[in-house]
Design a protein around this motif. Structure first.
Motif, PDB file in Angstrom:
ATOM      1  N   THR A   8     -67.333 -44.293 -35.562  1.00 46.07           N
ATOM      2  CA  THR A   8     -67.174 -45.712 -35.261  1.00 46.07           C
ATOM      3  C   THR A   8     -65.734 -45.975 -34.827  1.00 46.07           C
ATOM      4  O   THR A   8     -64.819 -45.210 -35.129  1.00 46.07           O
ATOM      5  N   GLY A   9     -65.543 -47.083 -34.104  1.00 51.05           N
ATOM      6  CA  GLY A   9     -64.199 -47.473 -33.683  1.00 51.05           C
ATOM      7  C   GLY A   9     -63.555 -46.457 -32.753  1.00 51.05           C
ATOM      8  O   GLY A   9     -62.371 -46.131 -32.885  1.00 51.05           O
ATOM      9  N   ALA A  10     -64.324 -45.984 -31.763  1.00 50.50           N
ATOM     10  CA  ALA A  10     -63.851 -44.886 -30.905  1.00 50.50           C
ATOM     11  C   ALA A  10     -63.198 -45.352 -29.611  1.00 50.50           C
ATOM     12  O   ALA A  10     -62.888 -44.522 -28.759  1.00 50.50           O
ATOM     13  N   SER A  11     -62.960 -46.634 -29.448  1.00 50.97           N
ATOM     14  CA  SER A  11     -62.435 -47.112 -28.164  1.00 50.97           C
ATOM     15  C   SER A  11     -60.970 -46.765 -27.951  1.00 50.97           C
ATOM     16  O   SER A  11     -60.496 -46.723 -26.808  1.00 50.97           O
ATOM     17  N   GLY A  83     -61.814 -50.112 -38.158  1.00 51.50           N
ATOM     18  CA  GLY A  83     -61.049 -50.903 -39.122  1.00 51.50           C
ATOM     19  C   GLY A  83     -59.816 -51.494 -38.462  1.00 51.50           C
ATOM     20  O   GLY A  83     -59.469 -51.149 -37.334  1.00 51.50           O
ATOM     21  N   TYR A  84     -59.151 -52.385 -39.174  1.00 46.89           N
ATOM     22  CA  TYR A  84     -57.890 -52.942 -38.704  1.00 46.89           C
ATOM     23  C   TYR A  84     -57.066 -53.344 -39.916  1.00 46.89           C
ATOM     24  O   TYR A  84     -57.553 -53.356 -41.051  1.00 46.89           O
ATOM     25  N   ASP A 103     -64.979 -57.499 -44.466  1.00 54.07           N
ATOM     26  CA  ASP A 103     -66.208 -57.336 -43.682  1.00 54.07           C
ATOM     27  C   ASP A 103     -66.135 -56.079 -42.813  1.00 54.07           C
ATOM     28  O   ASP A 103     -67.116 -55.337 -42.691  1.00 54.07           O
ATOM     29  N   THR A 104     -64.995 -55.842 -42.208  1.00 61.45           N
ATOM     30  CA  THR A 104     -64.852 -54.676 -41.332  1.00 61.45           C
ATOM     31  C   THR A 104     -64.526 -53.411 -42.112  1.00 61.45           C
ATOM     32  O   THR A 104     -65.225 -52.401 -42.002  1.00 61.45           O
ATOM     33  N   ASN A 105     -63.454 -53.459 -42.904  1.00 60.25           N
ATOM     34  CA  ASN A 105     -62.951 -52.231 -43.532  1.00 60.25           C
ATOM     35  C   ASN A 105     -63.830 -51.722 -44.666  1.00 60.25           C
ATOM     36  O   ASN A 105     -63.855 -50.514 -44.911  1.00 60.25           O
ATOM     37  N   VAL A 106     -64.510 -52.615 -45.363  1.00 58.13           N
ATOM     38  CA  VAL A 106     -65.288 -52.195 -46.541  1.00 58.13           C
ATOM     39  C   VAL A 106     -66.784 -52.364 -46.308  1.00 58.13           C
ATOM     40  O   VAL A 106     -67.540 -51.386 -46.299  1.00 58.13           O
ATOM     41  N   PHE A 107     -67.227 -53.595 -46.098  1.00 59.27           N
ATOM     42  CA  PHE A 107     -68.666 -53.834 -45.998  1.00 59.27           C
ATOM     43  C   PHE A 107     -69.253 -53.189 -44.741  1.00 59.27           C
ATOM     44  O   PHE A 107     -70.366 -52.650 -44.771  1.00 59.27           O
ATOM     45  N   GLY A 108     -68.503 -53.211 -43.635  1.00 57.32           N
ATOM     46  CA  GLY A 108     -68.980 -52.556 -42.418  1.00 57.32           C
ATOM     47  C   GLY A 108     -69.142 -51.060 -42.632  1.00 57.32           C
ATOM     48  O   GLY A 108     -70.141 -50.460 -42.206  1.00 57.32           O
ATOM     49  N   LEU A 109     -68.148 -50.438 -43.264  1.00 57.48           N
ATOM     50  CA  LEU A 109     -68.231 -49.012 -43.587  1.00 57.48           C
ATOM     51  C   LEU A 109     -69.449 -48.727 -44.460  1.00 57.48           C
ATOM     52  O   LEU A 109     -70.169 -47.743 -44.251  1.00 57.48           O
ATOM     53  N   MET A 110     -69.707 -49.594 -45.428  1.00 64.24           N
ATOM     54  CA  MET A 110     -70.873 -49.417 -46.301  1.00 64.24           C
ATOM     55  C   MET A 110     -72.175 -49.568 -45.518  1.00 64.24           C
ATOM     56  O   MET A 110     -73.129 -48.817 -45.739  1.00 64.24           O
TER      57      MET A 110
END
Length: 285
Positions: A8-11, A83-84, A103-110
């Protein structure tokens, strides 16, 4: 048989460098990002499939995983890199930005991990690699919300690793230090500032000067971190944490070598007003 990874986050930054490095090592790579239209050349590389995945959009997560399975037959490794970093005084960060950070760093990863695990269990193996941060184990001022999200990633990953041992699925944590990428450009743009918090001004100015001193040092590049991630994916060990950066190693060693309160007291002395000399000394431990 070639192995396949989804990242994820490969841009840009670590994500892009990791996608390229795995492909160069002969892996099939699913390089995902929120907006594939912003892809800067990955889709033209052999062995890389670019697709949309927003870690806060469950439908896009499921669609990306299924597309990867359809294209390659199976997925062997998941790299949760999206993440950011929200920086700034805690009082200056509004609640909605705190929520967005988690939301991004924790819940999105989950969300992504939860969606991938049934496939790994069906395969009887898999590797989950979570890109955390040195700030997931050592903290500084102005990183309270970001560090909190990464401490959460560390706790989640460590506990999950014990659960997934029963399924022959390994969990790895990557802890980069300061890496000069667009990650920090965004962090600078979104730095929380509230002019009403004048009480903090002298402290904030001194901290800004301190963090500026990191720039241009002996730092890891995104490509260096990519190699650490590749090692975690291929070393066939149960090692949990991988430090990625010489700048963070002294701080982690300091934390690990002192009783907890001694470490906290020392760190407090480092970040007292006018403590720049002590801070410089801390970086040499």
């Amino acid at each position: 048989m070639k192995k396949t990874m989804l990242i994820t986050g490969a841009s840009s930054g670590i994500g892009k460098a990791t996608a390229l490095y795995f492909a160069q090592q002969g892996w099939q790579v699913m390089a995902t990002m929120r907006d594939p239209a912003k892809d800067d050349g990955l889709a033209q590389q052999p062995g890389i499939l670019v697709m949309r995945l927003d870690v806060n959009d469950p439908l896009s997560i499921q669609a990306a995983i299924q597309a990867g399975i359809d294209a390659y037959g199976r997925i062997d490794a998941l790299v949760n890199n999206a993440g950011y970093g929200q920086q700034g005084l805690f009082e200056a960060i509004p609640p909605e930005k705190v929520q967005a950070q988690f939301d991004t760093n924790v819940f999105g990863l989950m969300h992504v991990t939860r969606a991938m695990l049934p496939h790994f269990r069906n395969n009887g193996s898999g590797i989950v690699i979570n890109v955390s941060s040195g700030a997931g184990r050592v903290t500084t001022p102005l990183l309270s919300v970001y560090a909190a999200s990464k401490f959460a990633v560390e706790g989640f990953s460590e506990s999950l690793s014990f659960e997934l041992d029963s399924q022959n699925i390994r969990v790895k944590i990557i802890e980069p230090g300061f890496i000069p990428t667009t990650f920090y450009d965004r962090a600078g743009q979104e730095f929380a500032f509230d002019p009403a918090l004048d009480d903090y001004k002298s402290f904030s100015d001194e901290m800004a000067s301190f963090f500026k001193s990191f720039e241009g040092g002996n730092l890891f590049s995104a490509e260096d971190v990519a190699r650490v991630i590749y090692t975690a994916a291929t070393d066939d060990t149960h090692q949990l944490r991988y430090v990625a950066g010489p700048d963070i190693e002294p701080l982690l060693n300091l934390r690990n070598s002192k009783p907890d309160q001694d470490y906290v007291d020392y760190t407090r002395s480092v970040f007292t007003p006018n403590g720049f000399g002590q801070r410089t000394k801390a970086l040499s431990y």
